[in-house]
Design a protein around this motif. Structure first.
Motif, PDB file in Angstrom:
ATOM      1  N   THR A   1       0.823  -1.208   0.000  1.00 13.41           N
ATOM      2  CA  THR A   1       0.000   0.000   0.000  1.00 13.41           C
ATOM      3  C   THR A   1       0.859   1.261   0.000  1.00 13.41           C
ATOM      4  O   THR A   1       0.596   2.205  -0.749  1.00 13.41           O
TER       5      THR A   1
ATOM      6  N   ARG B   1       1.256   4.329  -2.571  1.00 10.29           N
ATOM      7  CA  ARG B   1       1.038   5.698  -2.077  1.00 10.29           C
ATOM      8  C   ARG B   1       2.188   6.616  -2.484  1.00 10.29           C
ATOM      9  O   ARG B   1       1.966   7.728  -2.967  1.00 10.29           O
TER      10      ARG B   1
ATOM     11  N   HIS C   1      -5.468   4.091  -3.058  1.00 12.96           N
ATOM     12  CA  HIS C   1      -6.591   3.164  -3.247  1.00 12.96           C
ATOM     13  C   HIS C   1      -7.913   3.908  -3.421  1.00 12.96           C
ATOM     14  O   HIS C   1      -8.749   3.517  -4.231  1.00 12.96           O
ATOM     15  N   ARG C   2      -8.092   4.980  -2.683  1.00 11.72           N
ATOM     16  CA  ARG C   2      -9.330   5.758  -2.791  1.00 11.72           C
ATOM     17  C   ARG C   2      -9.474   6.356  -4.189  1.00 11.72           C
ATOM     18  O   ARG C   2     -10.534   6.293  -4.795  1.00 11.72           O
ATOM     19  N   GLU C   3      -8.376   6.917  -4.709  1.00 12.07           N
ATOM     20  CA  GLU C   3      -8.414   7.515  -6.046  1.00 12.07           C
ATOM     21  C   GLU C   3      -8.695   6.455  -7.125  1.00 12.07           C
ATOM     22  O   GLU C   3      -9.423   6.721  -8.079  1.00 12.07           O
TER      23      GLU C   3
ATOM     24  N   ALA D   1     -10.444   3.713  -6.693  1.00  8.96           N
ATOM     25  CA  ALA D   1     -11.856   3.342  -6.555  1.00  8.96           C
ATOM     26  C   ALA D   1     -12.781   4.428  -7.094  1.00  8.96           C
ATOM     27  O   ALA D   1     -13.879   4.135  -7.575  1.00  8.96           O
ATOM     28  N   GLU D   2     -12.334   5.680  -7.026  1.00 11.15           N
ATOM     29  CA  GLU D   2     -13.158   6.792  -7.508  1.00 11.15           C
ATOM     30  C   GLU D   2     -12.983   7.050  -9.006  1.00 11.15           C
ATOM     31  O   GLU D   2     -13.612   7.947  -9.555  1.00 11.15           O
TER      32      GLU D   2
END
Length: 157
Positions: free
Chosen positions: A53, A57, A63-65, A67-68
């Motif tokens: 992870t 990063r 991970h959020r980006e 998923a979005e």
């Protein structure tokens, strides 16, 4: 030296990029061990996940980006297969180094080699196959932008 919270602090917590991958130092806490003070085997999965992870990063991929849909269609990485060799035990209060290297970068998967070391002593070796998936869990191709970032060498300090 005083470091303000924010990006600089997050970068310190995320380890550092190397010429061929990423390194992250982790300390073994009581919660990571069994009754004898030896690291419980499943906790190594946590250390390896943190290494993967934080590698992403520091490469600029969150991970959020993903998923979005920041790189096109929403996507995620999912561990598909992992082989682990447990060579030596770690113990409470040890400081370990998690090393992550890209072994293979394909159109819909990444194969990573990871090690956990205590000093120069290799404790764990792992090969991790990671699939690129869509939000519904189906395999998909990796966006070219993500592939380019993962294939790029580490920036000079």
């Amino acid at each position: 030296m005083v470091i303000a919270y924010g990006r600089a602090m997050n970068d310190l917590l995320s380890g550092w990029l190397t010429d061929d991958g990423h390194c992250l130092d982790v300390r073994v806490y009581f919660e990571d061990t069994d009754f004898s003070g030896v690291v419980y085997h499943a906790r190594y999965l946590h250390f390896l996940e943190r290494g993967r992870t934080d590698f992403l990063r520091l490469k600029g991929i969150g991970h959020r980006e993903l998923a979005e849909g920041a790189y096109g269609e929403p996507m995620a990485f999912a561990v598909r297969q992992m082989g682990i060799e447990f060579l030596r035990p770690a113990r409470i209060d040890d400081v370990l180094r998690v090393e992550t290297r890209t072994h293979l970068l394909g159109g819909a998967r990444i194969v990573l080699d990871q090690k956990i070391l205590r000093g120069d002593e290799v404790l764990i070796e792992a090969r991790v196959k990671v699939a690129v998936i869509s939000p519904d869990g189906r395999p998909r191709r990796m966006p070219e932008a993500v592939s380019a970032i993962l294939g790029a060498p580490a920036p000079s300090p």
